[in-house]
Structures are given as structure tokens and as C-alpha cells.
Design an enzyme around this catalytic site. Structure first.
Site, PDB file in Angstrom:
ATOM      1  N   CYS A 149       0.838  -1.205   0.000  1.00  0.00           N
ATOM      2  CA  CYS A 149       0.000   0.000   0.000  1.00  0.00           C
ATOM      3  C   CYS A 149       0.876   1.259   0.000  1.00  0.00           C
ATOM      4  O   CYS A 149       1.572   1.532  -0.983  1.00  0.00           O
ATOM      5  CB  CYS A 149      -0.946  -0.055   1.196  1.00  0.00           C
ATOM      6  SG  CYS A 149      -2.093   1.328   1.367  1.00  0.00           S
ATOM      7  N   ASP A 196      -9.387  -4.083  -6.651  1.00  0.00           N
ATOM      8  CA  ASP A 196      -8.554  -3.065  -5.997  1.00  0.00           C
ATOM      9  C   ASP A 196      -8.730  -1.746  -6.737  1.00  0.00           C
ATOM     10  O   ASP A 196      -8.118  -1.520  -7.780  1.00  0.00           O
ATOM     11  CB  ASP A 196      -7.085  -3.491  -6.013  1.00  0.00           C
ATOM     12  CG  ASP A 196      -6.189  -2.559  -5.204  1.00  0.00           C
ATOM     13  OD1 ASP A 196      -6.674  -1.498  -4.757  1.00  0.00           O
ATOM     14  OD2 ASP A 196      -5.003  -2.882  -5.027  1.00  0.00           O
ATOM     15  N   HIS A 228      -8.037  -4.938  -2.052  1.00  0.00           N
ATOM     16  CA  HIS A 228      -6.916  -4.178  -1.513  1.00  0.00           C
ATOM     17  C   HIS A 228      -6.663  -4.589  -0.063  1.00  0.00           C
ATOM     18  O   HIS A 228      -7.585  -4.662   0.746  1.00  0.00           O
ATOM     19  CB  HIS A 228      -7.227  -2.681  -1.577  1.00  0.00           C
ATOM     20  CG  HIS A 228      -6.077  -1.801  -1.244  1.00  0.00           C
ATOM     21  ND1 HIS A 228      -5.193  -1.336  -2.194  1.00  0.00           N
ATOM     22  CD2 HIS A 228      -5.653  -1.291  -0.063  1.00  0.00           C
ATOM     23  CE1 HIS A 228      -4.282  -0.575  -1.612  1.00  0.00           C
ATOM     24  NE2 HIS A 228      -4.541  -0.535  -0.312  1.00  0.00           N
TER      25      HIS A 228
END
Length: 262
Positions: A149, A196, A228
């Protein structure tokens, strides 16, 4: 060759990064301050080390159990692991509306929080990795890096021609630009989720075209049915989510094992 102006291939972190599950288990690392950044250090089991160092760039939750357990897992694969807390005890979860909520407090300035910590990370990660290499590395030590991330851009920044890190990987990234892919000079593994919105199919496919057309060394993992955060914050009680998380981890370890053995 001229490089086009930068455009975003992965959007910056947002409230979607607050979803996911917390994992339980005992961690074994220690925290020290290196270049003004809290640093989680975890080592291989006795006699199991490969002599190499892995740099870990965490997601927006910083140092929480999931991340430390994952760093311990990379240590179990033979690497001495150094993780950086570029949030300096100000992770995103401290700004939730309440402890069980997956949205931030309405008064929280997410952009200001992100910009503050990204600025610190951009300035600190290069000197942090170099300081660790100079202090803990040996003549035979090789280096790799993984980011999740928020940490993904610093993987790409670490893999330029001027850098000393051999290979990198990221999962469910945020805040990437096409320019970073054009500048890539070292092998990169991309671990991607089907669902995502921060790095949807059209974006990772564009990244792949950049890498392919420039003859970069890369590998893409693409996992159906996950979202995600799948590589760090999955539901371990769901057999498929656990399988995907473990496959992402194993693929990254094998990627590093290969390139650092060359």
C-alpha cells in the site's frame, strides 16, 4: 528516450485502507531508532540465515501485529528484516471514528496526514536503507525490499540504477506514477488483487506495458476474488483468503531468493 510526464497509476491511500482483519500471534523483533525512524528488526532462526537483508515498507497501519508477524515470516525465510515506521507512531488507524469503524473521523485531514508522512518517507528511506547497509551489511550481503500500500512507491524509488538494492516487490500499491515504472532498473514483482480500486486492472496493465516495452525484468501475481489489503489484512478464517496471502508471501520470497542468488 524521453519519459512522458508523470501520471498516477495507483491512487493514494484512502478509507479503503482501513478495512481488513487483525491477526493474532507473538512477534519476536525489537524496535530501535535509525535515522530518526522507529525500526522493527527481526532475524532468522539460528543457523537459518542467508546473509541477506530485506527492507520492509509498511502500509498505512505502520507497526501493528499483522506487519510485524509478516516481517517475522520473511525472517523465517532467511532474511534479516528491517521495517521502517515512517508514520512515527501516527498510523492511520489512530484516526478512525471509533475502534470498530472502517472510516476515518470526519474532521481528520487525510490529505495533510498523507502528505506529511510521505514527505518524511521520501527524505528518510534512502538514508535509512544506506545507514542499515553500512552498519549491518557485509561484503557479501545483498539487499531486497518489499512494500505494501503506502510503502509501494518507496520500492520503486529504491530500484533505480543508482541504488544498491537488487530486487523489489509490492502488493496492493498506492500512489504510484508511470514515471516510477519508466525509471525502474531492477527486477520487480507486482502482487495484485482483482478488486482493488487503488490499482485496478487498467492501471496494472498499463504498468505492465511500460515494463514490457522497456524490457524491464518483472513478474505479476494476479489473484481473483480478493481486494486491496489481501496480502497483509486478509481474513485468515477464510481458506481462500489465507491461501492467497500465503501465495503472495511465498512468491515474493522465491522472487528474492532467485535474484539475490544471481
Amino acid at each position: 528516450m524521453s519519459i512522458p510526464a508523470a501520471s498516477h497509476l495507483a491512487i493514494p491511500p484512502g478509507d479503503h485502507c482501513l478495512s481488513g482483519n487483525l491477526h493474532t500471534g507473538d512477534t519476536r523483533g525489537k524496535v530501535e531508532i535509525i535515522e530518526e525512524a522507529p525500526t522493527y528488526i527481526t532475524s532468522p532462526r539460528p543457523g537459518k540465515g542467508n546473509g541477506n537483508i530485506l527492507f520492509y515498507y509498511p502500509d498505512v497501519h505502520g507497526f501493528y501485529n499483522n506487519a510485524m508477524l509478516l516481517m517475522d515470516a520473511f525472517a523465517d525465510a532467511g532474511y534479516t528484516v528491517f521495517g521502517i515506521d515512517y508514520f512515527r507512531d501516527d498510523p492511520i488507524w489512530k484516526h478512525r471514528k471509533d475502534k470498530d469503524d472502517t472510516t476515518t473521523d470526519p474532521d481528520f485531514d487525510h490529505a495533510a496526514w498523507r502528505d506529511k508522512h510521505a514527505s518524511f518517507a521520501r527524505a528518510t528511506v534512502p538514508k535509512w536503507t544506506r545507514a542499515i547497509a553500512e552498519t549491518y551489511g557485509k561484503g557479501t550481503t545483498k539487499y531486497c525490499c518489499v512494500g505494501y500500500c503506502f510503502g509501494a512507491p518507496y520500492v520503486l524509488d529504491s530500484l533505480t540504477a543508482e541504488g544498491f538494492i537488487t530486487a523489489g516487490a509490492f502488493a496492493h500499491p498506492g500512489a504510484l506514477t508511470d514515471e516510477q515504472f519508466h525509471s525502474l532498473a531492477k527486477p520487480l514483482l507486482l502482487s495484485c488483487a482483482e478488486n482493488d480500486h487503488a490499482f485496478p486492472a487498467e492501471k496494472w496493465q498499463k504498468a505492465q506495458r511500460i515494463l514490457q516495452e522497456a524490457g524491464k525484468k518483472y513478474q505479476i501475481q494476479f489473484f481473483q476474488g480478493v481486494s486491496h489489503g489481501f496480502a497483509v489484512r486478509c481474513n485468515l478464517d477464510d481458506p481462500y483468503e489465507r491461501y492467497v496471502k500465503e501465495q503472495s508471501y511465498r512468491g515474493i520470497v522465491e522472487w528474492f531468493n532467485f535474484w539475490l542468488s544471481q
